[in-house]
Scaffold this motif. Structure first.
Motif, PDB file in Angstrom:
ATOM      1  N   ARG A  68       3.389  70.571   3.886  1.00  0.00           N
ATOM      2  CA  ARG A  68       2.421  69.493   4.325  1.00  0.00           C
ATOM      3  C   ARG A  68       2.937  69.383   5.751  1.00  0.00           C
ATOM      4  NH1 ARG A  68      -2.368  68.155   5.272  1.00  0.00           N
ATOM      5  NH2 ARG A  68      -2.351  66.125   6.266  1.00  0.00           N
ATOM      6  N   GLU A  69       4.186  69.095   6.119  1.00  0.00           N
ATOM      7  CA  GLU A  69       4.990  69.034   7.478  1.00  0.00           C
ATOM      8  C   GLU A  69       4.711  70.327   8.303  1.00  0.00           C
ATOM      9  OE1 GLU A  69       8.587  65.977   6.382  1.00  0.00           O
ATOM     10  OE2 GLU A  69       8.953  68.006   6.237  1.00  0.00           O
ATOM     11  N   ALA A  70       5.092  71.561   7.772  1.00  0.00           N
ATOM     12  CA  ALA A  70       4.560  72.704   8.191  1.00  0.00           C
ATOM     13  C   ALA A  70       3.294  72.641   8.723  1.00  0.00           C
ATOM     14  CB  ALA A  70       5.257  73.910   7.336  1.00  0.00           C
ATOM     15  N   TYR A  71       2.077  72.612   7.948  1.00  0.00           N
ATOM     16  CA  TYR A  71       0.823  72.473   8.373  1.00  0.00           C
ATOM     17  C   TYR A  71       0.543  71.550   9.542  1.00  0.00           C
ATOM     18  CZ  TYR A  71      -3.908  70.958   8.216  1.00  0.00           C
ATOM     19  OH  TYR A  71      -5.405  70.679   8.593  1.00  0.00           O
ATOM     20  N   ALA A  72       1.071  70.410   9.350  1.00  0.00           N
ATOM     21  CA  ALA A  72       0.898  69.319  10.360  1.00  0.00           C
ATOM     22  C   ALA A  72       1.314  69.883  11.912  1.00  0.00           C
ATOM     23  CB  ALA A  72       1.490  67.912  10.077  1.00  0.00           C
ATOM     24  N   ARG A  73       2.508  70.445  11.870  1.00  0.00           N
ATOM     25  CA  ARG A  73       3.199  70.896  12.880  1.00  0.00           C
ATOM     26  C   ARG A  73       2.393  72.279  13.798  1.00  0.00           C
ATOM     27  NH1 ARG A  73       6.249  75.108  13.513  1.00  0.00           N
ATOM     28  NH2 ARG A  73       6.811  74.955  11.237  1.00  0.00           N
ATOM     29  N   ALA A  74       2.185  73.015  12.743  1.00  0.00           N
ATOM     30  CA  ALA A  74       1.374  74.304  13.095  1.00  0.00           C
ATOM     31  C   ALA A  74      -0.138  73.862  13.852  1.00  0.00           C
ATOM     32  CB  ALA A  74       1.263  75.167  12.000  1.00  0.00           C
ATOM     33  N   TRP A 313      -2.128  72.194   1.523  1.00  0.00           N
ATOM     34  CA  TRP A 313      -2.450  71.426   2.839  1.00  0.00           C
ATOM     35  C   TRP A 313      -2.959  69.913   2.494  1.00  0.00           C
ATOM     36  CZ3 TRP A 313      -5.308  75.898   6.011  1.00  0.00           C
ATOM     37  CH2 TRP A 313      -4.401  76.759   6.415  1.00  0.00           C
ATOM     38  N   TYR A 314      -3.850  69.877   1.611  1.00  0.00           N
ATOM     39  CA  TYR A 314      -4.576  68.463   1.410  1.00  0.00           C
ATOM     40  C   TYR A 314      -4.380  68.231   0.016  1.00  0.00           C
ATOM     41  CZ  TYR A 314      -6.942  70.338   5.696  1.00  0.00           C
ATOM     42  OH  TYR A 314      -7.203  70.856   6.899  1.00  0.00           O
ATOM     43  N   PRO A 315      -3.314  67.740  -0.472  1.00  0.00           N
ATOM     44  CA  PRO A 315      -2.843  67.335  -1.838  1.00  0.00           C
ATOM     45  C   PRO A 315      -3.745  66.284  -2.404  1.00  0.00           C
ATOM     46  CG  PRO A 315      -1.170  66.649  -0.135  1.00  0.00           C
ATOM     47  CD  PRO A 315      -2.154  67.580   0.428  1.00  0.00           C
ATOM     48  N   ARG A 316      -4.535  65.478  -1.691  1.00  0.00           N
ATOM     49  CA  ARG A 316      -5.469  64.475  -2.129  1.00  0.00           C
ATOM     50  C   ARG A 316      -6.887  64.958  -2.242  1.00  0.00           C
ATOM     51  NH1 ARG A 316      -2.254  58.898  -0.001  1.00  0.00           N
ATOM     52  NH2 ARG A 316      -0.095  59.551  -0.876  1.00  0.00           N
ATOM     53  N   THR A 317      -7.293  66.050  -1.703  1.00  0.00           N
ATOM     54  CA  THR A 317      -8.429  66.598  -1.630  1.00  0.00           C
ATOM     55  C   THR A 317      -9.404  66.158  -2.798  1.00  0.00           C
ATOM     56  OG1 THR A 317      -9.877  68.219  -0.856  1.00  0.00           O
ATOM     57  CG2 THR A 317      -8.187  68.934  -2.251  1.00  0.00           C
ATOM     58  N   LYS A 318     -10.761  65.774  -2.719  1.00  0.00           N
ATOM     59  CA  LYS A 318     -11.680  65.474  -3.783  1.00  0.00           C
ATOM     60  C   LYS A 318     -12.581  66.722  -3.652  1.00  0.00           C
ATOM     61  CE  LYS A 318      -9.940  61.412  -4.386  1.00  0.00           C
ATOM     62  NZ  LYS A 318      -9.021  60.986  -5.786  1.00  0.00           N
ATOM     63  N   LEU A 319     -12.252  67.741  -3.097  1.00  0.00           N
ATOM     64  CA  LEU A 319     -13.059  68.903  -2.954  1.00  0.00           C
ATOM     65  C   LEU A 319     -13.235  69.573  -4.231  1.00  0.00           C
ATOM     66  CD1 LEU A 319     -14.730  70.932  -1.255  1.00  0.00           C
ATOM     67  CD2 LEU A 319     -12.433  72.353  -0.876  1.00  0.00           C
ATOM     68  N   GLU A 320     -14.187  69.790  -4.952  1.00  0.00           N
ATOM     69  CA  GLU A 320     -14.480  70.466  -6.257  1.00  0.00           C
ATOM     70  C   GLU A 320     -13.899  71.856  -6.046  1.00  0.00           C
ATOM     71  OE1 GLU A 320     -15.664  73.151  -8.745  1.00  0.00           O
ATOM     72  OE2 GLU A 320     -17.223  72.655  -7.534  1.00  0.00           O
ATOM     73  N   MET A 321     -12.780  72.433  -7.035  1.00  0.00           N
ATOM     74  CA  MET A 321     -12.535  73.643  -6.944  1.00  0.00           C
ATOM     75  C   MET A 321     -11.977  74.057  -8.287  1.00  0.00           C
ATOM     76  SD  MET A 321     -10.202  74.501  -3.421  1.00  0.00           S
ATOM     77  CE  MET A 321      -9.305  73.113  -3.680  1.00  0.00           C
ATOM     78  N   ASP A 322     -12.885  73.812  -9.389  1.00  0.00           N
ATOM     79  CA  ASP A 322     -12.729  73.862 -10.695  1.00  0.00           C
ATOM     80  C   ASP A 322     -13.164  75.315 -11.260  1.00  0.00           C
ATOM     81  OD1 ASP A 322     -12.499  73.785 -13.643  1.00  0.00           O
ATOM     82  OD2 ASP A 322     -13.529  71.701 -13.719  1.00  0.00           O
ATOM     83  N   GLU A 323     -12.237  76.265 -11.651  1.00  0.00           N
ATOM     84  CA  GLU A 323     -12.888  77.341 -11.898  1.00  0.00           C
ATOM     85  C   GLU A 323     -13.696  77.647 -13.225  1.00  0.00           C
ATOM     86  OE1 GLU A 323      -8.681  78.122  -9.955  1.00  0.00           O
ATOM     87  OE2 GLU A 323      -9.721  76.517 -11.283  1.00  0.00           O
ATOM     88  N   THR A 324     -13.643  76.358 -14.107  1.00  0.00           N
ATOM     89  CA  THR A 324     -14.168  76.403 -15.332  1.00  0.00           C
ATOM     90  C   THR A 324     -15.714  75.981 -15.088  1.00  0.00           C
ATOM     91  OG1 THR A 324     -14.059  73.826 -15.572  1.00  0.00           O
ATOM     92  CG2 THR A 324     -12.513  75.492 -16.441  1.00  0.00           C
ATOM     93  N   GLN A 325     -16.111  75.355 -13.833  1.00  0.00           N
ATOM     94  CA  GLN A 325     -17.407  75.025 -13.348  1.00  0.00           C
ATOM     95  C   GLN A 325     -18.047  76.135 -12.463  1.00  0.00           C
ATOM     96  OE1 GLN A 325     -18.119  71.102 -12.070  1.00  0.00           O
ATOM     97  NE2 GLN A 325     -16.124  70.446 -12.860  1.00  0.00           N
ATOM     98  N   ARG A 326     -17.521  77.152 -12.147  1.00  0.00           N
ATOM     99  CA  ARG A 326     -17.802  78.174 -11.369  1.00  0.00           C
ATOM    100  C   ARG A 326     -17.974  79.702 -11.975  1.00  0.00           C
ATOM    101  NH1 ARG A 326     -17.657  76.998  -5.915  1.00  0.00           N
ATOM    102  NH2 ARG A 326     -17.068  74.949  -5.552  1.00  0.00           N
ATOM    103  N   ALA A 327     -18.600  80.565 -11.471  1.00  0.00           N
ATOM    104  CA  ALA A 327     -18.632  81.980 -11.944  1.00  0.00           C
ATOM    105  C   ALA A 327     -17.802  82.961 -11.263  1.00  0.00           C
ATOM    106  CB  ALA A 327     -20.223  82.489 -11.889  1.00  0.00           C
ATOM    107  N   ALA A 328     -16.998  83.896 -11.835  1.00  0.00           N
ATOM    108  CA  ALA A 328     -16.089  84.633 -10.959  1.00  0.00           C
ATOM    109  C   ALA A 328     -16.813  85.825 -10.625  1.00  0.00           C
ATOM    110  CB  ALA A 328     -15.230  85.224 -12.091  1.00  0.00           C
ATOM    111  N   LYS A 329     -16.785  86.018  -9.217  1.00  0.00           N
ATOM    112  CA  LYS A 329     -17.142  87.219  -8.705  1.00  0.00           C
ATOM    113  C   LYS A 329     -16.241  88.135  -8.017  1.00  0.00           C
ATOM    114  CE  LYS A 329     -20.887  88.343  -5.323  1.00  0.00           C
ATOM    115  NZ  LYS A 329     -21.927  88.059  -4.222  1.00  0.00           N
ATOM    116  N   ARG A 330     -16.200  89.409  -8.488  1.00  0.00           N
ATOM    117  CA  ARG A 330     -14.993  90.393  -8.304  1.00  0.00           C
ATOM    118  C   ARG A 330     -15.715  91.719  -7.016  1.00  0.00           C
ATOM    119  NH1 ARG A 330     -10.861  89.341 -11.476  1.00  0.00           N
ATOM    120  NH2 ARG A 330     -11.270  88.175 -13.405  1.00  0.00           N
ATOM    121  N   SER A 331     -14.633  91.755  -6.341  1.00  0.00           N
ATOM    122  CA  SER A 331     -14.847  92.670  -5.239  1.00  0.00           C
ATOM    123  C   SER A 331     -14.497  94.054  -5.777  1.00  0.00           C
ATOM    124  CB  SER A 331     -14.053  92.333  -4.153  1.00  0.00           C
ATOM    125  OG  SER A 331     -12.598  92.668  -4.230  1.00  0.00           O
ATOM    126  N   LYS A 332     -14.952  95.030  -5.191  1.00  0.00           N
ATOM    127  CA  LYS A 332     -14.555  96.478  -5.477  1.00  0.00           C
ATOM    128  C   LYS A 332     -13.146  96.808  -5.431  1.00  0.00           C
ATOM    129  CE  LYS A 332     -15.748  98.341  -0.944  1.00  0.00           C
ATOM    130  NZ  LYS A 332     -16.641  99.450  -0.229  1.00  0.00           N
TER     131      LYS A 332
END
Length: 369
Positions: A68-74, A313-332
């Motif tokens: 987190r400190e490295a992120y803030a400085r950068a 970077w944002y340990p307290r984020t409320k952003l939804e990033m739950d793989e169980t609620q998503r579909a996996a899309k794979r690249s070539k």
């Protein structure tokens, strides 16, 4: 009149400007002519810590520094560097444009869904390219080639397109660099030949220096806009009413403009919020003659790598990033990203495809992804 527009700011409202705490100039960058202009602007912005380095390698992080400190400085640091040969060879950038040009790499904003978290390695320092002439030089040789707009029946009117915001927000650092104005004026006056056009996306609103440029309608400025429930994840940026007002100002100055509605998320009340957003934009451009307005709609997605970085970077984020609620899309190439399930995607897309022509009929939808 939509409620938000009752308080729509005039262009006299002070724009949101980023002032870095630290500016580093590499040895090679000190030999570039454009660096003098950057340093003049940095001094005018009141930056006190400006260091001329004796080498081209940026200083390493202090020992014991947390992520987190490295992120803030950068994030508080701007480095003036020379783009290496590998970055000077433009790459295709579908579905946005024929080619990508990098005025810089890194962004001063604090968006918790930042896609750069999975695209750029190392600390998120904003690296500005001092060898601006070399960055813009490929425009002439590449005009007439490409697979996105060049030769496309849907977008042929844009000519050969060059994206400036793949790895940065060029307007967010323009007051410190002047690189964007140089690119707009050179392309607008045909210095790099005919048939080319620039495009970039921004979350900032400091557009006044661009209004009187000889743009020749060859630069499309798109504003990244979103519902109020998503805007809360966009720290350090101009607020939505300011962005919409800036879009209107550029449109009245003759620029082609656009909306990058991204990342679309099915937040609570999303239909009402996105409907209000479209209504606000429609009101802002209602008096624009010869309006050229496009829209690009991008739904939220993340990769395992970007999720790990963002949560650091944002340990307290409320952003939804739950793989169980998503579909996996794979690249070539075997990579994976998590997108919304098919039913959610269909619901979102269906709503926008109905709402856009109803609420904002002037907008041309370029793509949905």
């Amino acid at each position: 009149m939509p409620a938000q527009l009752l308080d729509r700011p005039s262009r006299s409202t002070a724009p949101r400007l980023w002032t870095p705490k630290h500016v580093l100039v590499t040895r090679s960058a000190q030999d570039e002519a454009h660096t003098a202009e950057i340093l003049r602007r940095v001094e005018a912005a009141g930056v006190e810590d400006v260091r001329l380095l004796t080498a081209d390698r940026l200083p390493t992080a202090p020992k014991g520094e947390t992520e987190r400190e490295a992120y803030a400085r950068a994030k508080a640091t701007m480095a003036v560097v020379v783009a290496p040969p590998s970055m000077l060879k433009p790459q295709p950038i579908p579905p946005s444009a024929d080619w990508r040009l990098d005025l810089a790499r890194g962004c001063p904003a604090h968006c918790q869904y930042c896609y750069l978290a999975g695209s750029l390695s190392g600390p998120p320092v904003t690296r500005v390219h001092a060898n601006l002439g070399a960055v813009l030089a490929p425009i002439r040789s590449l005009t007439g080639s490409g697979s996105v707009t060049t030769g496309s029946a849907h977008r042929a009117g844009e000519g050969t397109t060059f994206e400036l915001s793949c790895y940065t927000d060029p307007l967010g650092i323009e007051h410190l660099t002047g690189s964007l104005a140089t690119a707009i004026a050179e392309v607008g006056t045909g210095e790099h030949g005919a048939g080319a056009s620039l495009r970039f996306t921004t979350k900032f609103d400091a557009v006044e220096p661009l209004l009187a440029l000889p743009h020749g309608r060859r630069t499309r400025v798109r504003f990244s806009v979103n519902a109020a429930g998503v805007e809360r994840f966009e720290g350090g940026t101009a607020r939505m009413p300011q962005r919409i007002a800036a879009l209107g100002a550029l449109a009245r100055a003759g620029y082609p403009v656009g909306l990058t509605i991204a990342p679309v998320m099915p937040v609570d009340g999303w239909r009402q919020e996105y409907g209000r957003l479209l209504d606000d934009v429609a009101e802002a451009v209602a008096d624009v003659p010869d309006l050229d307005l496009t829209a690009e709609i991008i739904t939220h997605r993340f990769t395992p790598g970007s999720k790990q970085v963002i949560e650091g970077w944002y340990p307290r984020t409320k952003l939804e990033m739950d793989e169980t609620q998503r579909a996996a899309k794979r690249s070539k190439f075997g990579g994976v990203k998590y997108v919304y399930p098919k039913e959610t995607m269909a619901e979102l897309r269906g709503w926008f495809e109905r709402a856009m022509p109803e609420r904002l009929p002037a907008a041309r939808l370029l793509y949905w992804t």
